[in-house]
Design a protein around this motif. Sequence first.
Motif, mmCIF file in Angstrom:
data_model
loop_
_atom_site.group_PDB
_atom_site.id
_atom_site.type_symbol
_atom_site.label_atom_id
_atom_site.label_comp_id
_atom_site.label_asym_id
_atom_site.label_seq_id
_atom_site.Cartn_x
_atom_site.Cartn_y
_atom_site.Cartn_z
ATOM 1 N N MET A 1 47.563 29.194 39.639
ATOM 2 C CA MET A 1 46.166 29.378 39.894
ATOM 3 C C MET A 1 45.404 29.271 38.578
ATOM 4 O O MET A 1 45.821 29.776 37.561
ATOM 5 N N SER A 2 44.282 28.656 38.652
ATOM 6 C CA SER A 2 43.493 28.471 37.444
ATOM 7 C C SER A 2 42.621 29.712 37.190
ATOM 8 O O SER A 2 42.366 30.511 38.081
ATOM 9 N N VAL A 3 42.137 29.792 36.004
ATOM 10 C CA VAL A 3 41.342 30.936 35.577
ATOM 11 C C VAL A 3 40.033 31.012 36.362
ATOM 12 O O VAL A 3 39.663 32.086 36.844
ATOM 13 N N PRO A 4 39.295 29.919 36.554
ATOM 14 C CA PRO A 4 38.057 30.025 37.345
ATOM 15 C C PRO A 4 38.324 30.507 38.769
ATOM 16 O O PRO A 4 37.529 31.245 39.350
ATOM 17 N N MET A 5 39.423 30.080 39.347
ATOM 18 C CA MET A 5 39.764 30.488 40.704
ATOM 19 C C MET A 5 40.045 31.993 40.746
ATOM 20 O O MET A 5 39.631 32.688 41.673
ATOM 21 N N MET A 6 40.725 32.522 39.746
ATOM 22 C CA MET A 6 41.028 33.949 39.672
ATOM 23 C C MET A 6 39.741 34.754 39.495
ATOM 24 O O MET A 6 39.589 35.835 40.081
ATOM 25 N N LEU A 7 38.828 34.229 38.716
ATOM 26 C CA LEU A 7 37.551 34.913 38.530
ATOM 27 C C LEU A 7 36.771 34.974 39.837
ATOM 28 O O LEU A 7 36.152 35.973 40.155
ATOM 29 N N MET A 8 36.810 33.892 40.593
ATOM 30 C CA MET A 8 36.119 33.870 41.882
ATOM 31 C C MET A 8 36.724 34.891 42.839
ATOM 32 O O MET A 8 36.009 35.601 43.549
ATOM 33 N N LEU A 9 38.064 34.970 42.862
ATOM 34 C CA LEU A 9 38.724 35.936 43.732
ATOM 35 C C LEU A 9 38.397 37.377 43.323
ATOM 36 O O LEU A 9 38.125 38.227 44.167
ATOM 37 N N SER A 10 38.427 37.660 42.041
ATOM 38 C CA SER A 10 38.121 39.020 41.575
ATOM 39 C C SER A 10 36.655 39.369 41.851
ATOM 40 O O SER A 10 36.332 40.497 42.215
ATOM 41 N N GLN A 11 35.790 38.365 41.706
ATOM 42 C CA GLN A 11 34.376 38.601 41.992
ATOM 43 C C GLN A 11 34.179 38.892 43.483
ATOM 44 O O GLN A 11 33.435 39.783 43.864
ATOM 45 N N ARG A 12 34.882 38.121 44.318
ATOM 46 C CA ARG A 12 34.791 38.328 45.761
ATOM 47 C C ARG A 12 35.311 39.724 46.130
ATOM 48 O O ARG A 12 34.712 40.425 46.952
ATOM 49 N N CYS A 13 36.422 40.137 45.536
ATOM 50 C CA CYS A 13 36.973 41.473 45.809
ATOM 51 C C CYS A 13 35.992 42.564 45.383
ATOM 52 O O CYS A 13 35.804 43.554 46.096
ATOM 53 N N ARG A 14 35.372 42.364 44.221
ATOM 54 C CA ARG A 14 34.404 43.347 43.718
ATOM 55 C C ARG A 14 33.205 43.448 44.667
ATOM 56 O O ARG A 14 32.749 44.544 44.998
ATOM 57 N N GLN A 16 33.155 42.725 47.895
ATOM 58 C CA GLN A 16 33.601 43.378 49.129
ATOM 59 C C GLN A 16 33.713 44.898 48.931
ATOM 60 O O GLN A 16 33.350 45.675 49.808
ATOM 61 N N HIS A 17 34.213 45.272 47.776
ATOM 62 C CA HIS A 17 34.350 46.699 47.470
ATOM 63 C C HIS A 17 32.962 47.351 47.419
ATOM 64 O O HIS A 17 32.751 48.444 47.969
ATOM 65 N N GLU A 18 31.994 46.705 46.789
ATOM 66 C CA GLU A 18 30.638 47.248 46.706
ATOM 67 C C GLU A 18 30.010 47.357 48.089
ATOM 68 O O GLU A 18 29.342 48.346 48.405
ATOM 69 N N LYS A 19 30.248 46.342 48.949
ATOM 70 C CA LYS A 19 29.721 46.381 50.312
ATOM 71 C C LYS A 19 30.321 47.551 51.083
ATOM 72 O O LYS A 19 29.619 48.276 51.796
ATOM 73 N N ALA A 20 31.622 47.736 50.947
ATOM 74 C CA ALA A 20 32.296 48.832 51.644
ATOM 75 C C ALA A 20 31.768 50.186 51.148
ATOM 76 O O ALA A 20 31.552 51.111 51.949
ATOM 77 N N THR A 21 31.537 50.278 49.854
ATOM 78 C CA THR A 21 31.004 51.517 49.287
ATOM 79 C C THR A 21 29.611 51.799 49.828
ATOM 80 O O THR A 21 29.308 52.920 50.247
ATOM 81 N N ARG A 22 28.752 50.791 49.842
ATOM 82 C CA ARG A 22 27.392 50.957 50.369
ATOM 83 C C ARG A 22 27.421 51.344 51.847
ATOM 84 O O ARG A 22 26.654 52.186 52.295
#
Length: 107
Positions: A1-14, A16-22
């Motif tokens: 996996m490339s670095v930009p792809m990993m950043l996109m996944l981590s951003q998406r997880c973050r 989702q986590h913020e949405k769940a928290t809200r």
Amino acid sequence: MSVPMMLMLSQRCRIQHEKATRKSEAEAINKLRVQDPSRKKREEKIKKQREELAQEEKAAKEPPPNTIRTVMGRAEEKAAKDPPPNAIRTVMGRAGTTVTFSSRLTK
């Protein structure tokens, strides 16, 4: 996996986590809003009970009103209010001992 792809996944997880928290915060706030009226009623009921208890305790401490009038006639009542000049009257009651001097003695 490339670095930009990993950043996109981590951003998406973050995100989702913020949405769940809200969402969980919103649910908690809604739950408190629903409970607030019932809690307020409960607090008012407790406050009312405490006030009634305080009034009952206060009434129990106070002597009954007009006890002299219920026991004595008018002439006896006048004599009790103003004893002879050489007399001191003491009355022991629930509130303590009351000492009464003649008005002619104190002048």
